[in-house]
Design a protein around this motif. Structure first.
Motif, PDB file in Angstrom:
ATOM      1  N   ALA A  41       4.751 -14.041   0.179  1.00  0.00           N
ATOM      2  CA  ALA A  41       3.701 -15.056   0.249  1.00  0.00           C
ATOM      3  C   ALA A  41       2.409 -14.458   0.794  1.00  0.00           C
ATOM      4  CB  ALA A  41       4.154 -16.225   1.119  1.00  0.00           C
ATOM      5  N   VAL A  42       2.528 -13.615   1.818  1.00  0.00           N
ATOM      6  CA  VAL A  42       1.334 -13.019   2.423  1.00  0.00           C
ATOM      7  C   VAL A  42       0.734 -11.964   1.492  1.00  0.00           C
ATOM      8  CG1 VAL A  42       0.418 -11.806   4.428  1.00  0.00           C
ATOM      9  CG2 VAL A  42       2.237 -13.489   4.726  1.00  0.00           C
ATOM     10  N   LYS A  50      -2.607  -4.371  -5.343  1.00  0.00           N
ATOM     11  CA  LYS A  50      -1.554  -3.901  -4.454  1.00  0.00           C
ATOM     12  C   LYS A  50      -2.036  -3.835  -3.012  1.00  0.00           C
ATOM     13  CE  LYS A  50       0.319  -0.851  -8.074  1.00  0.00           C
ATOM     14  NZ  LYS A  50       0.737   0.529  -8.406  1.00  0.00           N
ATOM     15  N   VAL A  51      -1.094  -3.831  -2.082  1.00  0.00           N
ATOM     16  CA  VAL A  51      -1.403  -3.617  -0.669  1.00  0.00           C
ATOM     17  C   VAL A  51      -0.499  -2.500  -0.149  1.00  0.00           C
ATOM     18  CG1 VAL A  51      -2.041  -6.033  -0.336  1.00  0.00           C
ATOM     19  CG2 VAL A  51       0.281  -5.288   0.210  1.00  0.00           C
ATOM     20  N   ASN A  52      -0.906  -1.882   0.949  1.00  0.00           N
ATOM     21  CA  ASN A  52      -0.067  -0.936   1.672  1.00  0.00           C
ATOM     22  C   ASN A  52       0.766  -1.697   2.695  1.00  0.00           C
ATOM     23  OD1 ASN A  52      -1.160   1.812   0.749  1.00  0.00           O
ATOM     24  ND2 ASN A  52      -3.032   0.761   1.402  1.00  0.00           N
ATOM     25  N   LEU A  53       2.047  -1.409   2.764  1.00  0.00           N
ATOM     26  CA  LEU A  53       2.929  -2.061   3.734  1.00  0.00           C
ATOM     27  C   LEU A  53       3.318  -1.071   4.825  1.00  0.00           C
ATOM     28  CD1 LEU A  53       5.471  -4.151   1.607  1.00  0.00           C
ATOM     29  CD2 LEU A  53       3.421  -4.956   2.781  1.00  0.00           C
ATOM     30  N   ILE A  54       3.192  -1.519   6.095  1.00  0.00           N
ATOM     31  CA  ILE A  54       3.669  -0.746   7.235  1.00  0.00           C
ATOM     32  C   ILE A  54       4.628  -1.636   8.014  1.00  0.00           C
ATOM     33  CG2 ILE A  54       3.086   0.479   9.360  1.00  0.00           C
ATOM     34  CD1 ILE A  54       0.306   0.970   8.240  1.00  0.00           C
ATOM     35  N   VAL A  62      -4.135  -2.998   4.298  1.00  0.00           N
ATOM     36  CA  VAL A  62      -2.843  -2.732   4.942  1.00  0.00           C
ATOM     37  C   VAL A  62      -2.258  -4.030   5.490  1.00  0.00           C
ATOM     38  CG1 VAL A  62      -1.758  -1.637   6.945  1.00  0.00           C
ATOM     39  CG2 VAL A  62      -3.376  -0.344   5.555  1.00  0.00           C
ATOM     40  N   LEU A  63      -0.968  -4.224   5.295  1.00  0.00           N
ATOM     41  CA  LEU A  63      -0.250  -5.353   5.881  1.00  0.00           C
ATOM     42  C   LEU A  63       0.832  -4.822   6.808  1.00  0.00           C
ATOM     43  CD1 LEU A  63       0.523  -8.363   6.172  1.00  0.00           C
ATOM     44  CD2 LEU A  63       1.948  -8.090   4.111  1.00  0.00           C
ATOM     45  N   PHE A  64       0.755  -5.169   8.095  1.00  0.00           N
ATOM     46  CA  PHE A  64       1.796  -4.833   9.068  1.00  0.00           C
ATOM     47  C   PHE A  64       2.926  -5.863   8.998  1.00  0.00           C
ATOM     48  CE2 PHE A  64      -1.717  -2.707  11.576  1.00  0.00           C
ATOM     49  CZ  PHE A  64      -1.135  -1.444  11.631  1.00  0.00           C
ATOM     50  N   VAL A  65       4.158  -5.392   9.145  1.00  0.00           N
ATOM     51  CA  VAL A  65       5.334  -6.271   9.131  1.00  0.00           C
ATOM     52  C   VAL A  65       6.115  -6.048  10.427  1.00  0.00           C
ATOM     53  CG1 VAL A  65       7.385  -6.989   7.870  1.00  0.00           C
ATOM     54  CG2 VAL A  65       5.427  -6.038   6.614  1.00  0.00           C
ATOM     55  N   GLY A  82     -11.365   2.681   8.681  1.00  0.00           N
ATOM     56  CA  GLY A  82     -11.828   2.182   7.390  1.00  0.00           C
ATOM     57  C   GLY A  82     -10.925   1.214   6.679  1.00  0.00           C
ATOM     58  N   TYR A  83      -9.870   0.760   7.330  1.00  0.00           N
ATOM     59  CA  TYR A  83      -8.930  -0.142   6.672  1.00  0.00           C
ATOM     60  C   TYR A  83      -9.282  -1.605   6.904  1.00  0.00           C
ATOM     61  CZ  TYR A  83      -5.990   4.019   6.217  1.00  0.00           C
ATOM     62  OH  TYR A  83      -5.518   5.271   5.912  1.00  0.00           O
ATOM     63  N   VAL A  84      -8.816  -2.423   5.989  1.00  0.00           N
ATOM     64  CA  VAL A  84      -8.780  -3.873   6.153  1.00  0.00           C
ATOM     65  C   VAL A  84      -7.348  -4.190   6.564  1.00  0.00           C
ATOM     66  CG1 VAL A  84      -9.006  -6.103   5.005  1.00  0.00           C
ATOM     67  CG2 VAL A  84     -10.551  -4.207   4.401  1.00  0.00           C
TER      68      VAL A  84
END
Length: 353
Positions: A133-134, A146-150, A60-63, A91-93
């Motif tokens: 970039a991230v 892929k990543v999850n975006l929040i 997961v990537l927080f924005v 359980g997330y990274v």
């Protein structure tokens, strides 16, 4: 001087209230290269110690949003208010980062000069380059696709904008408190401070490159959204001060001003004004991933019409869902209903088609 003494006292107090992170959690802060030369982006990751499983589903990537950077938003070191730690327990990274001119990322020379010397910096088209970039850094590091975006607030807008151009790199999208394309948005568009009153269709460029955010200003905004006299009915006493303390620490110049204040780029205000007066930058119909739209009942950044417009335009999302958290504001992640909010997002991310 009284303000500075208060901040030092708050530091001692909050350190005494700060819990240890989830047992076995590993935190890593690093700087990576942005797409554009000379710009470094601050990135933080948190995961369980010894983690070896990295998949499209569990990263997961927080924005972050318009005013504050990533660490006070998503990793507040006060009691159990770190959303990042909660996600690690599930359980997330977890990753978060600061967009250019925010927090611990590179700040251009304009940010050290009087604000009126330049037009708004960190426009959305540049912010999504930083997201990219991230995302690419994470994908390469963990060998995932892929990543999850929040995204929260403007972070929801930029995460949506990014996904509309890069759906192949996004597993699922969570848009928390998004503004979108409501052309009568009175807090962001016509009638707001972002409007040039002499030229009503034009942004108020007199606002300059950046603005200053203070504790008092954020307190007033948050208090103003809570529709009851006793604000503690919505929010635990102490969290408001803890957030302000951590937010001010992200700008090394904050204590050079009285009251202490952080610099926040105005690119978000210009772009939000354009969207809120009928000039959309992107269209949600170009999003091809499962999408959750979620907000607090009394949010004044994300209007119901914004979320209705998103749901209308998400024509190519294989799954779309809208959730309203009752008795909550724009700051629901720090309020008493936060675990309901976190749970809705966790359920969405873990749901199978």
């Amino acid at each position: 001087m009284e303000t500075l003494m208060l901040l030092r006292w708050l530091f001692v107090f909050f350190m005494s209230c700060t819990p240890l992170a989830y047992a076995g959690t590993v935190k890593l802060d690093t700087m990576i290269d942005a797409v554009d030369p000379g710009i470094k982006l601050f990135v933080r990751s948190k995961m369980t110690e010894g983690r070896t499983s990295f998949t499209d589903d569990n990263v997961v990537l927080f924005v972050h949003g318009a005013t504050f950077s990533s660490t006070p938003d998503f990793d507040l070191p006060y009691k159990d208010y770190s959303w990042a730690d909660w996600m690690v327990e599930k359980g997330y990274v977890v990753y978060m980062f600061d967009k250019r001119n925010y927090g611990f990322s590179s700040r251009e020379k304009t940010m050290d000069e009087p604000a009126q010397n330049a037009r708004p910096v960190t426009r959305s088209y540049l912010a999504i380059r930083d997201i990219g970039a991230v995302v690419d850094y994470i994908r390469k590091k963990h060998k995932i696709n892929k990543v999850n975006l929040i995204g929260w607030s403007w972070g929801a807008m930029t995460a949506g904008y990014y996904t509309s151009l890069n759906s192949e790199k996004v597993q699922k999208l969570v848009m928390y408190a998004p503004a979108y394309a409501f052309a009568q948005h009175t807090n962001l568009g016509a009638g707001s401070g972002s409007q040039n009153k002499r030229k009503p269709n034009e942004f108020n460029y007199a606002l300059g490159a950046y603005r200053l955010g203070t504790k008092a200003g954020n307190d007033a905004r948050w208090d103003g959204e809570i529709p009851v006299a006793d604000k503690n009915g919505y929010r635990e006493e102490g969290v408001r001060d803890a957030f302000a303390y951590e937010a001010l620490k992200t700008d090394p110049t904050s204590e050079t001003r009285n009251p202490p204040s952080l610099r926040a780029p105005n690119g978000v205000l210009e772009d939000s004004f354009m969207q809120a007066t009928g000039r959309a930058m992107w269209n949600a119909s170009s999003i091809y991933v499962p999408t959750l739209v979620i907000a607090g009942e009394f949010d004044t950044w994300s209007f119901p019409e914004d979320r209705e417009g998103l749901m209308r335009d998400l024509t190519n999302a294989p799954l779309k869902k809208s959730v309203l958290i009752k008795n909550a504001t724009h700051f629901v992640l720090f309020e008493k209903t936060r675990f309901e909010f976190f749970g809705e997002i966790d359920n969405f991310l873990k749901a199978r088609p």
